[in-house]
Design a protein around this motif. Structure first.
Motif, PDB file in Angstrom:
ATOM      1  N   ALA A  16      60.697   5.288  84.342  1.00  0.00           N
ATOM      2  CA  ALA A  16      61.263   3.960  84.100  1.00  0.00           C
ATOM      3  C   ALA A  16      61.379   3.126  85.370  1.00  0.00           C
ATOM      4  O   ALA A  16      61.471   1.897  85.291  1.00  0.00           O
ATOM      5  CB  ALA A  16      62.640   4.108  83.437  1.00  0.00           C
ATOM      6  N   ARG A  17      61.369   3.755  86.539  1.00  0.00           N
ATOM      7  CA  ARG A  17      61.440   3.029  87.807  1.00  0.00           C
ATOM      8  C   ARG A  17      60.072   2.848  88.454  1.00  0.00           C
ATOM      9  O   ARG A  17      59.980   2.520  89.635  1.00  0.00           O
ATOM     10  CB  ARG A  17      62.380   3.763  88.773  1.00  0.00           C
ATOM     11  N   LEU A  18      59.024   3.110  87.690  1.00  0.00           N
ATOM     12  CA  LEU A  18      57.644   3.024  88.157  1.00  0.00           C
ATOM     13  C   LEU A  18      57.311   4.091  89.194  1.00  0.00           C
ATOM     14  O   LEU A  18      56.357   3.961  89.960  1.00  0.00           O
ATOM     15  CB  LEU A  18      57.319   1.637  88.732  1.00  0.00           C
ATOM     16  N   THR A  19      58.082   5.173  89.201  1.00  0.00           N
ATOM     17  CA  THR A  19      57.794   6.301  90.085  1.00  0.00           C
ATOM     18  C   THR A  19      56.757   7.205  89.437  1.00  0.00           C
ATOM     19  O   THR A  19      56.906   7.573  88.271  1.00  0.00           O
ATOM     20  CB  THR A  19      59.071   7.116  90.360  1.00  0.00           C
ATOM     21  N   PRO A  20      55.697   7.573  90.154  1.00  0.00           N
ATOM     22  CA  PRO A  20      54.677   8.460  89.576  1.00  0.00           C
ATOM     23  C   PRO A  20      55.267   9.817  89.185  1.00  0.00           C
ATOM     24  O   PRO A  20      56.009  10.425  89.953  1.00  0.00           O
ATOM     25  CB  PRO A  20      53.656   8.604  90.699  1.00  0.00           C
ATOM     26  N   VAL A  21      54.905  10.257  87.993  1.00  0.00           N
ATOM     27  CA  VAL A  21      55.362  11.545  87.466  1.00  0.00           C
ATOM     28  C   VAL A  21      54.219  12.552  87.451  1.00  0.00           C
ATOM     29  O   VAL A  21      54.404  13.733  87.739  1.00  0.00           O
ATOM     30  CB  VAL A  21      55.938  11.380  86.049  1.00  0.00           C
ATOM     31  N   ARG A  22      53.023  12.059  87.084  1.00  0.00           N
ATOM     32  CA  ARG A  22      51.865  12.954  87.035  1.00  0.00           C
ATOM     33  C   ARG A  22      50.594  12.129  87.220  1.00  0.00           C
ATOM     34  O   ARG A  22      50.533  10.970  86.809  1.00  0.00           O
ATOM     35  CB  ARG A  22      51.820  13.710  85.703  1.00  0.00           C
ATOM     36  N   HIS A  23      49.593  12.739  87.838  1.00  0.00           N
ATOM     37  CA  HIS A  23      48.320  12.088  88.102  1.00  0.00           C
ATOM     38  C   HIS A  23      47.203  12.812  87.347  1.00  0.00           C
ATOM     39  O   HIS A  23      47.184  14.042  87.277  1.00  0.00           O
ATOM     40  CB  HIS A  23      47.989  12.101  89.601  1.00  0.00           C
ATOM     41  N   PHE A  24      46.268  12.036  86.792  1.00  0.00           N
ATOM     42  CA  PHE A  24      45.112  12.596  86.105  1.00  0.00           C
ATOM     43  C   PHE A  24      43.852  11.937  86.659  1.00  0.00           C
ATOM     44  O   PHE A  24      43.747  10.704  86.669  1.00  0.00           O
ATOM     45  CB  PHE A  24      45.172  12.314  84.593  1.00  0.00           C
ATOM     46  N   ALA A  25      42.905  12.734  87.096  1.00  0.00           N
ATOM     47  CA  ALA A  25      41.615  12.176  87.494  1.00  0.00           C
ATOM     48  C   ALA A  25      40.896  11.687  86.245  1.00  0.00           C
ATOM     49  O   ALA A  25      40.937  12.334  85.196  1.00  0.00           O
ATOM     50  CB  ALA A  25      40.781  13.238  88.198  1.00  0.00           C
ATOM     51  N   VAL A  26      40.258  10.522  86.334  1.00  0.00           N
ATOM     52  CA  VAL A  26      39.504   9.988  85.201  1.00  0.00           C
ATOM     53  C   VAL A  26      38.052   9.803  85.628  1.00  0.00           C
ATOM     54  O   VAL A  26      37.769   9.540  86.795  1.00  0.00           O
ATOM     55  CB  VAL A  26      40.109   8.667  84.684  1.00  0.00           C
ATOM     56  N   PRO A  27      37.111   9.924  84.669  1.00  0.00           N
ATOM     57  CA  PRO A  27      35.700   9.973  85.038  1.00  0.00           C
ATOM     58  C   PRO A  27      34.981   8.636  85.092  1.00  0.00           C
ATOM     59  O   PRO A  27      33.750   8.596  85.052  1.00  0.00           O
ATOM     60  CB  PRO A  27      35.106  10.854  83.932  1.00  0.00           C
ATOM     61  N   GLY A  28      35.727   7.522  85.141  1.00  0.00           N
ATOM     62  CA  GLY A  28      35.050   6.235  85.154  1.00  0.00           C
ATOM     63  C   GLY A  28      35.986   5.076  85.393  1.00  0.00           C
ATOM     64  O   GLY A  28      37.147   5.249  85.782  1.00  0.00           O
ATOM     65  N   VAL A  29      35.482   3.859  85.141  1.00  0.00           N
ATOM     66  CA  VAL A  29      36.213   2.622  85.418  1.00  0.00           C
ATOM     67  C   VAL A  29      37.239   2.360  84.314  1.00  0.00           C
ATOM     68  O   VAL A  29      36.889   2.336  83.133  1.00  0.00           O
ATOM     69  CB  VAL A  29      35.227   1.439  85.506  1.00  0.00           C
ATOM     70  N   PRO A  30      38.502   2.139  84.655  1.00  0.00           N
ATOM     71  CA  PRO A  30      39.545   1.903  83.646  1.00  0.00           C
ATOM     72  C   PRO A  30      39.282   0.669  82.802  1.00  0.00           C
ATOM     73  O   PRO A  30      38.830  -0.361  83.313  1.00  0.00           O
ATOM     74  CB  PRO A  30      40.807   1.714  84.491  1.00  0.00           C
ATOM     75  N   THR A  31      39.587   0.773  81.481  1.00  0.00           N
ATOM     76  CA  THR A  31      39.401  -0.380  80.612  1.00  0.00           C
ATOM     77  C   THR A  31      40.528  -0.570  79.608  1.00  0.00           C
ATOM     78  O   THR A  31      40.865  -1.695  79.270  1.00  0.00           O
ATOM     79  CB  THR A  31      38.050  -0.291  79.877  1.00  0.00           C
TER      80      THR A  31
END
Length: 346
Positions: free
Chosen positions: A129-144
């Motif tokens: 809720a405070r915009l603090t990162p909780v978890r990261h996921f690698a993604v295989p392309g350009v976000p849409t």
């Protein structure tokens, strides 16, 4: 010995002078860069129509707020901005998080961002809720596309694996769904079983994008492209199934009461790079309502409430947010200058 000492002392003096000159040049460069950045910031802020921004705390639990990716030129570009729903065109507060795509609900946020580097890389970042990162996921392309379920439990994102536009039809996407409660990641909807017209459908060209969630944290809707056509599909997360429910529908957005879906409909005769008309589907009757926005909208619209949609259109600084009634009447209205990827905090 005395001569040698003199030579060493002379070399030391010359070295000291070089160090001092380098330090002075470095200081001058820093001052020049800082002043240039200050002038650029002042120039950007002075541009006609540029909104006033200030850094501050942005919360996903502050009611009556509209959050979005800020596109105003300046040091806060791409950061998540917050404005009162009742004064969305006024000054905005920007938080510390940079995103290319963003959505949030019930204290959970999803941010699709660039990781930088010579070779572009991207990741999906789960936010609290405070915009603090909780978890990261690698993604295989350009976000849409990005979405969070109404309860905040489920998040989804879509990236272009190849191609960078829905308009031409030659692209490949990857759509993932993550359950924040169980920690289960469904890395691709292509692993789900598809039923078309009541029969199991297998094809190598399945592409999915634009997830939107129902309130039960199990049902969802998305776009399926196959055989040169697009379909609205209804998904069952527990059963890992998808079934077609309507043809010629892209980037769905489910209404707050779960009875209607807003989507992009391809219209014959329109330009190949701008083919869509915003439309609302009644899930019970199958009736379609074309909306008053006649400009082609390449966005996953968001329900501001049960009567109004928000969506992005190209603007002077990248994109602006517009609204239009969902009953087909009224006329489009610009709500936010230099913004995209909205989320409503109730």
């Amino acid at each position: 010995m005395a001569v040698e000492t003199g030579r060493t002392s002379g070399a030391g003096v010359r070295l000291l002078i070089l160090v001092l000159v380098a330090a002075l040049l470095g200081t001058a460069a820093v001052l020049y860069t800082t002043r240039a950045a200050d002038r650029a910031t002042e120039r950007d802020r002075a541009r006609p129509g540029a909104p006033a921004t200030r850094a501050g705390a942005v919360s996903l639990r502050e009611p009556g707020r509209l959050l979005f990716r800020n596109l105003a030129w300046g040091p806060a570009r791409d950061r998540i901005a917050s404005v009162p729903l009742a004064a969305a065109s006024g000054p905005r507060t920007t938080g510390p998080r940079d995103c290319l795509r963003f959505h949030a609900a019930a204290g959970t946020g999803i941010c699709l961002r660039s990781k930088g580097g010579v070779v572009p890389r991207y990741e999906a970042v789960l936010l609290d809720a405070r915009l603090t990162p909780v978890r990261h996921f690698a993604v295989p392309g350009v976000p849409t596309r990005a979405r969070v379920s109404p309860s905040g439990r489920l998040v989804a994102w879509t990236v272009f694996v190849s191609g960078d536009s829905y308009a031409g039809g030659t692209f490949s996407t990857r759509t993932a769904v993550y359950d924040t409660r169980t920690g289960t990641l469904h890395p691709s909807l292509e692993a789900f079983t598809v039923f078309k017209d009541g029969r199991r459908h297998r094809a190598a060209d399945h592409n999915f994008w634009g997830v939107t969630f129902a309130a039960d944290d199990n049902t969802f809707y998305a776009t399926l492209a196959t055989g040169g056509r697009t379909y609205l599909v209804e998904g069952d997360l527990a059963r890992r199934t998808l079934r077609t429910v309507h043809e010629n529908a892209e980037c769905p957005s489910l209404s707050p009461d779960g009875t209607r879906v807003a989507f992009k409909k391809r219209v014959l005769g329109r330009p190949a790079d701008a083919p869509w008309r915003l439309t609302v589907l009644d899930l019970r009757t199958g009736a379609e309502t074309a909306l008053a926005e006649r400009t082609s909208v390449d966005d996953q619209a968001l329900w501001l409430d049960g009567r109004t949609l928000l969506y992005a259109l190209p603007g002077d600084f990248g994109a602006d947010l517009w609204s239009v009634p969902v009953d087909g009447g009224g006329s489009p209205r610009r709500v936010v200058v230099s913004g995209t990827s909205p989320a409503v905090v109730g």
